[in-house]
Scaffold this motif. Sequence first.
Motif, PDB file in Angstrom:
ATOM      1  N   UNK A   1       0.840  -1.177   0.000  1.00 15.75           N
ATOM      2  CA  UNK A   1       0.000   0.000   0.000  1.00 15.75           C
ATOM      3  C   UNK A   1       0.888   1.244   0.000  1.00 15.75           C
ATOM      4  N   UNK A   2       0.405   2.295  -0.623  1.00 14.22           N
ATOM      5  CA  UNK A   2       1.149   3.537  -0.729  1.00 14.22           C
ATOM      6  C   UNK A   2       0.904   4.389   0.513  1.00 14.22           C
ATOM      7  N   UNK A   3       1.958   4.683   1.236  1.00 12.59           N
ATOM      8  CA  UNK A   3       1.811   5.534   2.412  1.00 12.59           C
ATOM      9  C   UNK A   3       2.106   6.972   2.027  1.00 12.59           C
ATOM     10  N   UNK A   4       1.826   7.861   2.917  1.00 12.90           N
ATOM     11  CA  UNK A   4       2.067   9.281   2.665  1.00 12.90           C
ATOM     12  C   UNK A   4       3.564   9.552   2.500  1.00 12.90           C
ATOM     13  N   UNK A   5       4.372   8.835   3.265  1.00 10.00           N
ATOM     14  CA  UNK A   5       5.828   8.992   3.161  1.00 10.00           C
ATOM     15  C   UNK A   5       6.326   8.544   1.789  1.00 10.00           C
ATOM     16  N   UNK A   6       5.848   7.405   1.287  1.00 10.06           N
ATOM     17  CA  UNK A   6       6.242   6.922  -0.034  1.00 10.06           C
ATOM     18  C   UNK A   6       5.792   7.871  -1.135  1.00 10.06           C
ATOM     19  N   UNK A   7       4.604   8.430  -0.984  1.00 11.21           N
ATOM     20  CA  UNK A   7       4.078   9.377  -1.958  1.00 11.21           C
ATOM     21  C   UNK A   7       4.929  10.642  -2.014  1.00 11.21           C
ATOM     22  N   UNK A   8       5.375  11.117  -0.869  1.00 13.14           N
ATOM     23  CA  UNK A   8       6.226  12.308  -0.816  1.00 13.14           C
ATOM     24  C   UNK A   8       7.577  12.046  -1.489  1.00 13.14           C
ATOM     25  N   UNK A   9       8.164  10.888  -1.257  1.00 14.01           N
ATOM     26  CA  UNK A   9       9.438  10.533  -1.887  1.00 14.01           C
ATOM     27  C   UNK A   9       9.259  10.434  -3.400  1.00 14.01           C
ATOM     28  N   UNK A  10       8.166   9.826  -3.842  1.00 13.96           N
ATOM     29  CA  UNK A  10       7.890   9.716  -5.269  1.00 13.96           C
ATOM     30  C   UNK A  10       7.724  11.097  -5.902  1.00 13.96           C
ATOM     31  N   UNK A  11       6.995  11.985  -5.250  1.00 12.09           N
ATOM     32  CA  UNK A  11       6.818  13.348  -5.758  1.00 12.09           C
ATOM     33  C   UNK A  11       8.139  14.106  -5.787  1.00 12.09           C
ATOM     34  N   UNK A  12       8.989  13.875  -4.815  1.00 12.23           N
ATOM     35  CA  UNK A  12      10.306  14.514  -4.781  1.00 12.23           C
ATOM     36  C   UNK A  12      11.156  14.064  -5.970  1.00 12.23           C
ATOM     37  N   UNK A  13      11.158  12.774  -6.275  1.00 17.97           N
ATOM     38  CA  UNK A  13      11.901  12.258  -7.426  1.00 17.97           C
ATOM     39  C   UNK A  13      11.330  12.792  -8.739  1.00 17.97           C
ATOM     40  N   UNK A  14      10.022  12.862  -8.847  1.00 13.60           N
ATOM     41  CA  UNK A  14       9.403  13.399 -10.054  1.00 13.60           C
ATOM     42  C   UNK A  14       9.737  14.874 -10.251  1.00 13.60           C
ATOM     43  N   UNK A  15       9.751  15.625  -9.172  1.00 17.93           N
ATOM     44  CA  UNK A  15      10.103  17.050  -9.267  1.00 17.93           C
ATOM     45  C   UNK A  15      11.565  17.213  -9.676  1.00 17.93           C
ATOM     46  N   UNK A  16      12.452  16.412  -9.106  1.00 20.59           N
ATOM     47  CA  UNK A  16      13.874  16.487  -9.457  1.00 20.59           C
ATOM     48  C   UNK A  16      14.080  16.105 -10.921  1.00 20.59           C
TER      49      UNK A  16
END
Length: 130
Positions: A1-16
């Motif tokens: 399951x996708x947690x809020x922490x995993x979602x934030x890391x994914x968004x950080x990688x996408x932004x970079x």
Amino acid sequence: MLTLENLMVLLLFLAAGGWLWHNHGLREKALAKVKAHCAQLELELLDENVAFKRFAFVRDAKGQRRFARLYSFEFTVTGEQRHPGNVTQFGPHSVQIELAPYPFEIKTPQPTAEIIELSQWRQEHKKRQP
């Protein structure tokens, strides 16, 4: 399951990744401007490349300090010596291209008129006068 922490890391990688993609496009625009400038001055851009130097706050035409990207490149006139150059870019707009002092030939236009010696001119005009 996708947690809020995993979602934030994914968004950080996408932004970079998006930021790196955007910077690559800006470097290509700077390279196109430098190529056109060198072609206009009849210079040869060496390595067909501009290299990122640094980010800096640089004054624009209005005198305001703005965030800019500074790129460097090398060019040659004769093919023997390398000369440095810099380009300052505010976003997608190249503002200033600076070239180091370089030797160049002064091109004098070829005379379009025929050169006539004075003695020859006098002889021709002497015949015409009665």
